[in-house]
Design a protein around this motif. Sequence first.
Motif, short mmCIF file in Angstrom:
data_model
loop_
_atom_site.label_atom_id
_atom_site.label_comp_id
_atom_site.label_asym_id
_atom_site.label_seq_id
_atom_site.Cartn_x
_atom_site.Cartn_y
_atom_site.Cartn_z
N LEU A 1 29.79 50.63 -36.82
CA LEU A 1 29.27 50.91 -35.48
C LEU A 1 29.43 52.39 -35.20
N GLN A 2 28.35 53.04 -34.89
CA GLN A 2 28.35 54.49 -34.70
C GLN A 2 28.18 54.83 -33.23
N PRO A 3 28.72 55.96 -32.80
CA PRO A 3 28.51 56.40 -31.42
C PRO A 3 27.18 57.11 -31.28
N GLY A 4 26.74 57.27 -30.03
CA GLY A 4 25.52 58.00 -29.77
C GLY A 4 24.27 57.30 -30.27
N VAL A 5 24.20 55.96 -30.10
CA VAL A 5 23.07 55.18 -30.61
C VAL A 5 22.24 54.62 -29.45
N VAL A 6 20.94 54.83 -29.54
CA VAL A 6 19.99 54.27 -28.58
C VAL A 6 19.36 53.03 -29.18
N LEU A 7 19.46 51.90 -28.47
CA LEU A 7 18.77 50.67 -28.84
C LEU A 7 17.58 50.50 -27.91
N TYR A 8 16.38 50.37 -28.48
CA TYR A 8 15.19 50.33 -27.64
C TYR A 8 14.15 49.38 -28.21
N ASP A 9 13.16 49.06 -27.40
CA ASP A 9 12.07 48.16 -27.79
C ASP A 9 11.16 48.89 -28.76
N GLY A 10 11.29 48.57 -30.04
CA GLY A 10 10.59 49.31 -31.08
C GLY A 10 9.09 49.10 -31.14
N VAL A 11 8.57 48.07 -30.45
CA VAL A 11 7.13 47.82 -30.49
C VAL A 11 6.41 48.39 -29.28
N LYS B 1 8.39 47.03 -16.37
CA LYS B 1 7.62 45.79 -16.26
C LYS B 1 6.14 46.00 -16.57
N LYS B 2 5.65 47.20 -16.32
CA LYS B 2 4.23 47.49 -16.50
C LYS B 2 3.92 48.17 -17.84
N ARG B 3 4.95 48.47 -18.64
CA ARG B 3 4.75 49.37 -19.78
C ARG B 3 3.78 48.84 -20.82
N TYR B 4 3.79 47.54 -21.08
CA TYR B 4 2.86 46.99 -22.07
C TYR B 4 1.42 47.09 -21.58
N ASN B 5 1.21 46.80 -20.30
CA ASN B 5 -0.14 46.87 -19.73
C ASN B 5 -0.66 48.31 -19.70
N TRP B 6 0.22 49.24 -19.38
CA TRP B 6 -0.20 50.63 -19.22
C TRP B 6 -0.30 51.38 -20.55
N PHE B 7 0.64 51.11 -21.47
CA PHE B 7 0.73 51.90 -22.70
C PHE B 7 0.49 51.10 -23.97
N GLY B 8 0.57 49.78 -23.90
CA GLY B 8 0.31 48.94 -25.06
C GLY B 8 1.55 48.70 -25.91
N LYS B 9 1.40 47.83 -26.92
CA LYS B 9 2.48 47.48 -27.83
C LYS B 9 1.89 47.16 -29.20
N GLU B 10 2.77 47.09 -30.20
CA GLU B 10 2.38 46.76 -31.57
C GLU B 10 3.09 45.49 -32.01
N ASP B 11 2.72 45.00 -33.19
CA ASP B 11 3.36 43.80 -33.73
C ASP B 11 4.64 44.13 -34.50
N GLU B 12 4.78 45.38 -34.94
CA GLU B 12 5.99 45.80 -35.65
C GLU B 12 6.46 47.14 -35.08
N CYS B 13 7.67 47.54 -35.47
CA CYS B 13 8.25 48.76 -34.93
C CYS B 13 7.35 49.96 -35.23
N ILE B 14 7.01 50.69 -34.19
CA ILE B 14 6.01 51.76 -34.30
C ILE B 14 6.51 52.91 -35.16
N VAL B 15 7.83 53.07 -35.26
CA VAL B 15 8.36 54.19 -36.04
C VAL B 15 7.92 54.12 -37.50
N LEU B 16 7.53 52.95 -37.97
CA LEU B 16 7.06 52.82 -39.36
C LEU B 16 5.75 53.58 -39.58
N GLN B 17 5.07 53.93 -38.48
CA GLN B 17 3.85 54.73 -38.59
C GLN B 17 4.17 56.23 -38.66
N GLU B 18 5.41 56.60 -38.39
CA GLU B 18 5.85 57.99 -38.46
C GLU B 18 7.18 58.04 -39.21
N LYS B 19 7.12 57.81 -40.50
CA LYS B 19 8.33 57.60 -41.29
C LYS B 19 9.23 58.82 -41.38
#
Length: 214
Positions: A71-81, A179-197
Motif C-alpha cells: 500500500l503506497q501513499p499519495g494514491v488516487v483511486l478514480y473511475d477509470g472508464v 451525477k451528470k458526468r457520463y451524460n455530459w462527457f461520456g464513458k468507455e467499456d474499459e479503463c481509458i488510460v489504456l488508450q494513452e499508455k
Amino acid sequence: MLRGGSLFAEKATRVLPPFLPRLSSSFSSPSPFNCFSYLPSGAPTASGNVVDEGLAFPVGSTPTPANPTLLQPGVVLYDGVCHLCHKGVRWVIRADRYRKIKFCCLQSQAAEPYLSICGLTREDVLRRFLFVEGPGLYYQASTAALKVASHLPLPYSALSSLLIVPAPLRDAVYDYIAKKRYNWFGKEDECIVLQEKEMLERFIDRDELLGKQS
C-alpha cells in the motif's frame, strides 16, 4: 526534559517525506494504516528489508512506482472508464513534475486493499473519488481534489486554499457534476488510460491493466 522532547520532534519533522503530515496528535492513536512502513532511506528493517523512498521493500527487489504489492501513499483511486475523470488525471500528471501522485483505476483488483482499509466500497468511490494521502489520511470528493492540488507545485498548489470553503458547499457542486458526468462527457467499456499508455508508469495497477490486453 520538555525542551529536549521538543527538539526531537522538530528534528523528526524535518526528515519526514514530503507527502507525510508533520508530527501531530493525529498519530497518538492506533491507525488502520499500519501496513504502511515509513523509515529513513537505506535503513534496514527488523525483517531484513531495506528502505527506498521511505517505504520498506524486500531485500533484492527493485521498487518501481507501479508496485501494487504494497500500500503506497499519495494514491488516487478514480473511475477509470469516465472521460471527465480521465481528463482530470491527465491534468494532474502534467502538473505534477515531481511525480508525487500515483493513480489506480477503481475497476482494477489493485484498488481492493485501499478500499478495504478505508472502509469504502467501489460504489462509494464511483460517487466520490478517493485520495489516500498516507497512514490514516484519506479524502473524498472536493476535499480529495484540493488535497491532491496541495501536493502539486505552484501555481497549482494555490488551489488548495479553497479548502477554507465549507465542505458541504464544495461537495454539493462536486456531487452534481459527478451525477451528470457520463451524460455530459461520456464513458468507455474499459479503463481509458489504456488508450494513452505513456501515462501508465504513474499507475500502481499498470501490470494488471496491460495484462488484460494480452
